[in-house]
Design a protein around this motif. Structure first.
Motif, mmCIF file in Angstrom:
data_model
loop_
_atom_site.group_PDB
_atom_site.id
_atom_site.type_symbol
_atom_site.label_atom_id
_atom_site.label_comp_id
_atom_site.label_asym_id
_atom_site.label_seq_id
_atom_site.Cartn_x
_atom_site.Cartn_y
_atom_site.Cartn_z
ATOM 1 N N UNK A 7 -9.164 -4.851 3.754
ATOM 2 C CA UNK A 7 -8.245 -5.507 4.675
ATOM 3 C C UNK A 7 -6.931 -4.795 4.488
ATOM 4 N N UNK A 8 -6.437 -4.125 5.490
ATOM 5 C CA UNK A 8 -5.199 -3.375 5.277
ATOM 6 C C UNK A 8 -4.057 -4.291 4.890
ATOM 7 N N UNK A 9 -3.257 -3.807 3.936
ATOM 8 C CA UNK A 9 -2.092 -4.570 3.515
ATOM 9 C C UNK A 9 -0.971 -4.346 4.509
ATOM 10 N N UNK A 10 -0.024 -5.247 4.516
ATOM 11 C CA UNK A 10 1.149 -5.009 5.369
ATOM 12 C C UNK A 10 1.841 -3.725 4.933
ATOM 13 N N UNK A 11 2.353 -2.984 5.921
ATOM 14 C CA UNK A 11 2.931 -1.677 5.611
ATOM 15 C C UNK A 11 4.065 -1.749 4.604
ATOM 16 N N UNK A 12 4.923 -2.790 4.773
ATOM 17 C CA UNK A 12 6.090 -2.903 3.889
ATOM 18 C C UNK A 12 5.625 -3.049 2.440
ATOM 19 N N UNK A 13 4.637 -3.938 2.299
ATOM 20 C CA UNK A 13 4.115 -4.194 0.954
ATOM 21 C C UNK A 13 3.523 -2.914 0.369
ATOM 22 N N UNK A 14 2.787 -2.208 1.226
ATOM 23 C CA UNK A 14 2.148 -0.977 0.750
ATOM 24 C C UNK A 14 3.197 0.015 0.281
ATOM 25 N N UNK A 15 4.279 0.139 1.087
ATOM 26 C CA UNK A 15 5.335 1.081 0.698
ATOM 27 C C UNK A 15 5.940 0.669 -0.630
ATOM 28 N N UNK A 16 6.216 -0.637 -0.732
ATOM 29 C CA UNK A 16 6.820 -1.139 -1.972
ATOM 30 C C UNK A 16 5.892 -0.864 -3.147
ATOM 31 N N UNK A 17 4.595 -1.142 -2.954
ATOM 32 C CA UNK A 17 3.640 -0.947 -4.051
ATOM 33 C C UNK A 17 3.534 0.518 -4.412
ATOM 34 N N UNK A 18 3.568 1.376 -3.385
ATOM 35 C CA UNK A 18 3.521 2.818 -3.655
ATOM 36 C C UNK A 18 4.733 3.237 -4.483
ATOM 37 N N UNK A 19 5.867 2.706 -4.078
ATOM 38 C CA UNK A 19 7.081 3.020 -4.829
ATOM 39 C C UNK A 19 6.932 2.534 -6.271
ATOM 40 N N UNK A 20 6.368 1.337 -6.395
ATOM 41 C CA UNK A 20 6.166 0.795 -7.755
ATOM 42 C C UNK A 20 5.276 1.710 -8.566
ATOM 43 N N UNK A 21 4.171 2.135 -7.949
ATOM 44 C CA UNK A 21 3.244 3.014 -8.666
ATOM 45 C C UNK A 21 3.940 4.307 -9.065
ATOM 46 N N UNK A 22 4.755 4.807 -8.122
ATOM 47 C CA UNK A 22 5.473 6.044 -8.418
ATOM 48 C C UNK A 22 6.409 5.843 -9.598
ATOM 49 N N UNK A 23 7.071 4.676 -9.623
ATOM 50 C CA UNK A 23 8.003 4.417 -10.725
ATOM 51 C C UNK A 23 7.252 4.345 -12.056
ATOM 52 N N UNK A 24 6.104 3.626 -12.013
ATOM 53 C CA UNK A 24 5.307 3.513 -13.242
ATOM 54 C C UNK A 24 4.907 4.903 -13.730
ATOM 55 N N UNK A 52 1.007 4.208 -23.317
ATOM 56 C CA UNK A 52 1.954 3.715 -22.323
ATOM 57 C C UNK A 52 1.267 3.176 -21.071
ATOM 58 N N UNK A 53 1.495 3.764 -19.922
ATOM 59 C CA UNK A 53 0.959 3.213 -18.672
ATOM 60 C C UNK A 53 -0.559 3.104 -18.706
ATOM 61 N N UNK A 54 -1.200 4.001 -19.427
ATOM 62 C CA UNK A 54 -2.657 3.962 -19.486
ATOM 63 C C UNK A 54 -3.143 2.643 -20.077
ATOM 64 N N UNK A 55 -2.376 2.076 -21.011
ATOM 65 C CA UNK A 55 -2.763 0.793 -21.587
ATOM 66 C C UNK A 55 -2.836 -0.263 -20.501
ATOM 67 N N UNK A 56 -1.847 -0.230 -19.589
ATOM 68 C CA UNK A 56 -1.796 -1.247 -18.541
ATOM 69 C C UNK A 56 -2.894 -1.036 -17.506
ATOM 70 N N UNK A 57 -3.150 0.220 -17.203
ATOM 71 C CA UNK A 57 -4.095 0.498 -16.122
ATOM 72 C C UNK A 57 -5.544 0.469 -16.590
ATOM 73 N N UNK A 58 -5.747 0.549 -17.919
ATOM 74 C CA UNK A 58 -7.112 0.637 -18.437
ATOM 75 C C UNK A 58 -7.982 -0.550 -18.012
#
Lengths: 763, 379
Positions: free
Chosen positions: A485-502, A370-376
């Motif tokens: 280079x720090x990402x914009x906070x909003x993007x980071x939050x969204x990406x974190x949420x995405x990672x959490x969902x994955x 599953x997710x490991x295939x994508x992250x590998x």
């Protein structure tokens, strides 16, 4: 002053971090263990499938008879009449482990049954495997990555499939051993300590004792070593990690009876010796380069090169001659089928006939990883930044495992830890970047001030880790600093949420897979009717119990080899062939009997002293993996040894079919007759149609089956197992006819002249 | 002894599951159907249960009788055929060329006992044959060289018949459960006339005041009814050759062990069990194929014994005594004996041939030790 306070704070935080880390690991272990208990909850605490039954039986023998007697066990219950030297042909690691746990528990007066020990061994070791993975990845990228990777492996479906409670198979402990050996090897690479190298060799000994897959290690380590030599990463630490491992590992491996001299004689092991030599040569060259002045070195180089090439040529010729002398070039069939994926299907039907030896389909990667295939792939990139000895090892492990998993479904299991480690690296890197972006001040500031977790890690690591590891962490920090280079906070939050969902999706998927797909013990089947009620098919145990209590204790039972282990373990009867497919001819003989007409089959079985024959039949309730569906493999395996059996005789119009257009030989062979005996009327009960087979969805072609040489003695509730007795020789030779005279004798047309003048006298 | 008509309505062989009789003689060649509840299938069951049958037929044999004989493994010649001897037939009895005088008996004391084979046996009836593949049936009385088997009514077609010793006259069947069946092609040979007749053959002019029929029939029925040729094998036992007799029987042997095997065989002589004295009883040690086959020696008291070395092959072997001799109860005894490989500590510890290797290993270790010392302490 300020600095001292910060330092104290950091130490405190570090301490709390360690505690948290410990709790996280405990939670991961608990999760890994409990996730695998669905089978016990849904079914019962029972040994699964086929091979585990053999392991269970051997473990029973071990706890009763002890280690030495196991080593010398000659089992007369299998492979009748050849017998099997179990002690010399079994990988004993799993059995030792279970036996040791059993003895330990009994030493503390915990009266647990062997079966429970066996059932829970695999879940326990999957928890250990999570710990080993944590340690392994921690050596490569630090604690954070280790935690993520160990979470991944605790949940990975591929590994769950082999380690649910009840799946008492070698792989259950071997995957732990595999990762543990890798951890110790990497640890040695990082520390350069001979003690760790010895520990690695001992762990390797356990791995060799546990699983034939040890040859993956003994080939992967040389590849890594060679890669280090070639890429100029030659170091004393590499030498300490590799050289003692090969020597000690080979010695210990050779002391496992099933491996024995194979450890130095077969091609699977040659790579390690070759690289052993290359490593020494490379080190010698660097040493000489240091000692000699440059000019002298160049002269020496040409001299040594020319002589060594000549010598190498001689050695290579010798090795090639040695290897060519054996028909398989020194490789065992199983190894060759790995190197050449088409080999087995061409030459070894018995390997090709096993479903887990088929190449996997694409969806199975997503089901099993599953997710490991994508992250590998991301993990592979992460492992390159920066590239250390340790991360190079992980890369090589990942790449080779991907190849092997493509050859056989079964080796997906070797890929699973690699995929989890790489996915762990990737996810860890992702989380690191995202959280740092969150913490970063809104306006850009000099990165040096930012108290990044990585930097912190870099500061506190030296105490905890070896120098190399800390250097690796520093490098990570350096890379991160350079590229950060720090990402914009909003993007980071969204990406974190995405990672959490994955990750949540991964968890849900794993739990679902564990509960629904991999928990079935395969000896007990369940089906759900439309109204939601569950129906249990316990025919296998019913049949084995019948045999156990209703046949003479010394009777011999013949069946297709799949059921051999279960018959010996559950019915306690002698079998002709079993799942340890060491003697192809013997299996072919049974296949031939099944594919022969009744009379010939009877002769074959009589010559093997068979008393009972059973077939597994699914046509009554629609159980697809029955003997009729496996039958073509019996024909192929039988035909491989006895050329009078030809597959095309068993194929009807348009292929393999059991209805009236099926092959002539098929409709008259023993397997067909035993499966479909009385089925014409029997099917009425199940489907309401005469002779309707629910698996093949056809009406069978030969409903009028009578048996002369076999006698039906038992058929289970759902007709899944049908047991027949092989009849004795008749008391009179009524079947023998005098060929020369019989024609005439039978041709006579008898007039009915009643002349009852004779007297009938009785004494 | 009880006499019944073959087609009697009250004929019964068994009551519920109990057989009423132990021996059965059927002298009803032409009866189309046996009477009462009895039919050929039940007679076969009777034989299958281990009981004896004496069946006499002749040229008029009915389908029922033919079927019965055939199911016992004996094939009768076609209907209305007879054994004819146009050259050397016996005179003085009705039937002309159909009365054959023969002394072509099988040489088996187990069947015919003291029957000397000199006296001629008079025969009038049909010929029979036994499949060469048959393990159980054998012909004990054959036609003389001058006889043929052919139609009793039509002239003989050329080359269409069996001739000479190929024509069987009386066959015996020894079933695997020790039931015994005799099939005689002639009913008349048991008749009083034949038993008491004088022999006077046409061509050779052989004369004798009395035929051999009486003696032959007596000996044959003695065999058929288990008064001769009955063997009893018991107590197959085995042990290590070194162990004293009577020591507990091991449950397995190791490869190349020497086994001592014993077995008792007795023969029923005049109602008493006496030691069997056959010198050709063989023992096999079998795993798929026989690895050892050896002849057992007897000690005159009925105990047969031998010693042999187990082969250097492990597996589940069987000790097998398969003694099948004409006229004797077949002996089939099997016992399973696993033969195991050596244990890990049963191999030789130090091999002479390996001393160079020990020396090599020791010298390497010594050299390594000295090199280490030199490397560490020599500056």
């Amino acid at each position: 002053m300020n600095g001292a306070k910060t330092h104290e704070e950091a130490a405190l935080r570090n301490g709390w971090g360690q505690v948290l880390n410990g709790f996280a690991l405990m939670a991961i272990c608990a999760m890994a263990f409990s996730l695998r208990l669905f089978s016990v909850v849904k079914y019962e605490s029972v040994i699964h499938e086929f091979d585990p039954y053999f392991n269970y039986r051997v473990t029973q023998y071990l706890v009763k008879e002890g280690y030495y007697n196991l080593w010398n066990w000659f089992d007369e219950f299998t492979w009748y009449p050849l017998g099997r030297v179990v002690g010399g042909t079994v990988y004993p690691g799993l059995i030792w482990t279970a036996g040791l746990m059993y003895n330990l528990l009994h030493y503390f007066n915990i009266p647990i049954h062997v079966q429970e020990v066996c059932v829970f061994t695999a879940p326990l070791f999957s928890a250990f495997c999570a710990l080993a993975t944590y340690a392994f990845v921690k050596e490569i990228r630090g604690q954070g990555a280790g935690l993520v990777a160990s979470t991944f492996i605790a949940l990975v479906p591929s590994y769950i499939s082999r380690s649910v409670a009840g799946s008492f198979d070698n792989e259950g402990v071997a995957i732990f051993a595999l990762v543990f050996v890798f951890f110790l090897y990497v640890k040695t690479l990082n520390t350069g300590s001979l003690a760790w190298a010895t520990a690695a060799a001992v762990a390797y000994f356990y791995m060799v004792a546990s699983w034939g897959g040890y040859s993956f290690i003994i080939n992967l380590l040389p590849i890594h070593c060679l890669a280090c030599v070639v890429t100029g990463r030659l170091s004393p630490k590499l030498y300490i990690a590799y050289a003692p491992f090969v020597v000690l590992g080979t010695l210990t491996a050779a002391s496992i009876p099933v491996v024995g001299f194979n450890a130095v004689l077969t091609s699977e092991h040659f790579a390690s010796f070759l690289v052993f030599g290359i490593l020494h040569a490379a080190l010698a060259i660097t040493y000489i380069k240091d000692v000699l002045p440059p000019r002298a070195f160049r002269t020496a180089q040409t001299l040594v090169l020319s002589t060594s090439i000549a010598l190498l040529g001689v050695v290579a010729t010798l090795v090639i001659f040695y290897v060519m002398a054996s028909p398989t070039f020194g490789w065992t069939g199983r190894s060759l089928s790995l190197l050449d994926p088409t080999y087995a299907s061409k030459y070894i039907p018995i390997i090709a006939s096993v479903s887990e030896h088929q190449p996997p389909s694409w969806p199975s990667y997503f089901t099993d990883l599953q997710a490991a295939t994508l992250l590998m792939p991301a993990g592979l990139i992460a492992a390159f930044r920066p590239l250390t000895h340790a991360s190079l090892f992980l890369i090589l492990y990942g790449v080779t495992a991907i190849y092997f998993s493509g050859v056989m479904v079964r080796l997906m299991l070797v890929l699973a830890p690699a995929a989890c480690c790489l996915a762990g690296l990737a996810l860890h890197q992702l989380l690191l970047t995202l959280t740092r972006s969150l913490k970063a001040p809104a306006r850009p500031s000099p990165p040096a001030d930012a108290p990044t977790p990585v930097k912190e890690a870099a500061q506190r690591k030296p105490a905890k880790l070896g120098k190399a590891a800390s250097r690796a962490v520093e490098k990570v920090a350096a890379v991160a600093k350079r590229a950060w280079h720090p990402l914009p906070k909003e993007l980071a939050i969204a990406a974190l949420a995405g990672a959490a969902i994955v990750f949540a999706g991964y968890t849900v998927h794993s739990v679902w897979v564990s509960a629904e797909m991999y928990s079935a013990p395969s000896i007990v089947l369940q089906s759900r009717s439309p109204d939601g009620s569950v129906h249990v098919f316990d025919d296998f145990r019913e049949a084995y119990a019948w045999m156990r209590y209703n046949t003479p204790a010394d009777s011999k039972v013949a069946s297709w080899w799949d059921y051999g282990y279960q018959t010996t373990a559950m019915a306690n009867r002698t079998v002709i062939v079993d799942n340890n497919t060491w003697n192809n001819t013997h299996i072919a003989t049974v296949g031939r009997a099944m594919a022969s007409p009744e009379e010939q089959a009877w002769h074959i079985y009589r010559s093997l002293d068979v008393d009972y024959v059973f077939v597994v039949f699914g046509g009554f309730i629609g159980y697809p993996s029955d003997d009729i569906n496996k039958f073509l493999w019996m024909v192929r395996i039988g035909g491989g040894v006895f050329p009078d059996i030809k597959e095309k005789d068993f194929l009807g119009e348009g292929g393999y079919r059991v209805d009236d257009k099926g092959g002539k030989s098929l409709l008259n062979c023993l397997m067909y007759k035993l499966s479909y005996y009385r089925f014409g009327e029997g099917a009425l009960m199940a489907t309401g149609r005469m002779g309707f087979d629910r698996v093949r969805q056809v009406e069978i072609g030969n409903m009028d089956i009578s048996l002369k040489y076999f006698e039906e003695v038992y058929t289970t509730e759902h007709w899944m197992v049908r047991v027949y007795r092989v009849l004795d020789k008749p008391h009179l030779d009524t079947k023998l006819k005098n060929r020369r005279r019989t024609g005439k004798a039978l041709a006579r047309k008898a007039p009915k002249n009643v002349d009852a003048s004779g007297a009938l006298a009785r004494a | 002894m009880e006499f019944r008509l073959a087609d009697s309505k009250s004929l019964r062989l068994r009551e519920w599951d109990d057989w009423l009789y132990d021996k059965l003689i059927i002298f009803a060649p032409s009866v189309a159907e046996l009477g009462g509840a009895v039919d050929a299938a039940q007679v076969l069951e009777f034989v299958d249960s281990g009981r004896d049958l004496l069946l006499a037929v002749d040229s008029r044999a009915s389908d029922e009788m033919r079927g019965l004989a055939m199911d016992c493994g004996v094939d009768l010649e076609p209907r209305n055929s007879a054994v004819l001897d146009h050259v050397d037939y016996a005179r003085g009895l009705s039937g002309g060329h159909r009365v054959v005088a023969t002394n072509n008996t099988v040489a088996a004391k187990s069947v015919l006992g003291d029957f000397d084979g000199q006296a001629r046996i008079l025969f009038r009836g049909t010929g029979l044959t036994v499949s060469p593949e048959s393990e159980l049936a054998a012909v004990v009385l054959r036609a003389p060289d001058t006889a043929v088997s052919g139609s009793a009514v039509k002239p003989l077609a050329e080359g269409a018949a069996l001739a000479g010793a190929d024509v069987g006259l009386v066959a015996i069947v020894q079933a695997r459960n020790d039931a015994r069946v005799v099939v005689a092609g002639s009913l008349d040979m048991f008749s009083n006339r034949f038993l008491q007749a004088a022999v006077d053959t046409a061509a050779h002019g052989l004369r004798a005041p009395r035929s051999g029929n009486a003696a032959f029939a007596a000996e044959l029925t003695r065999w058929a009814f288990h008064q001769r040729g009955v063997l009893r094998a018991s107590a197959l036992r085995h042990r290590h050759a070194g162990a004293p007799a009577g020591s507990p029987q091991p449950s397995w042997y190791r490869i190349t062990d020497v086994l001592a095997v014993e077995l008792d065989i007795h023969e029923l002589v005049n109602g008493a069990w006496e030691p069997y004295t056959g010198s050709d009883v063989q023992l096999e040690f079998v795993m798929l194929d026989p690895y050892v086959r050896t002849t057992l020696k007897h000690n005159g008291k009925g105990t047969f014994s031998t010693r042999f070395k187990a082969p250097d092959v492990y597996g589940v072997f069987k000790l097998r005594v398969a003694h099948r001799r004409l006229g004797y109860t077949p002996i089939e005894i099997e016992e399973q004996v696993p033969v195991r490989p050596f244990r890990h500590n049963e191999f030789e510890r130090f091999l002479t041939a390996a001393y160079p290797y020990y020396a090599a290993a020791a010298s390497t270790m010594a050299a390594f030790f000295m090199l280490t010392l030199a490397f560490l302490h020599h500056k």
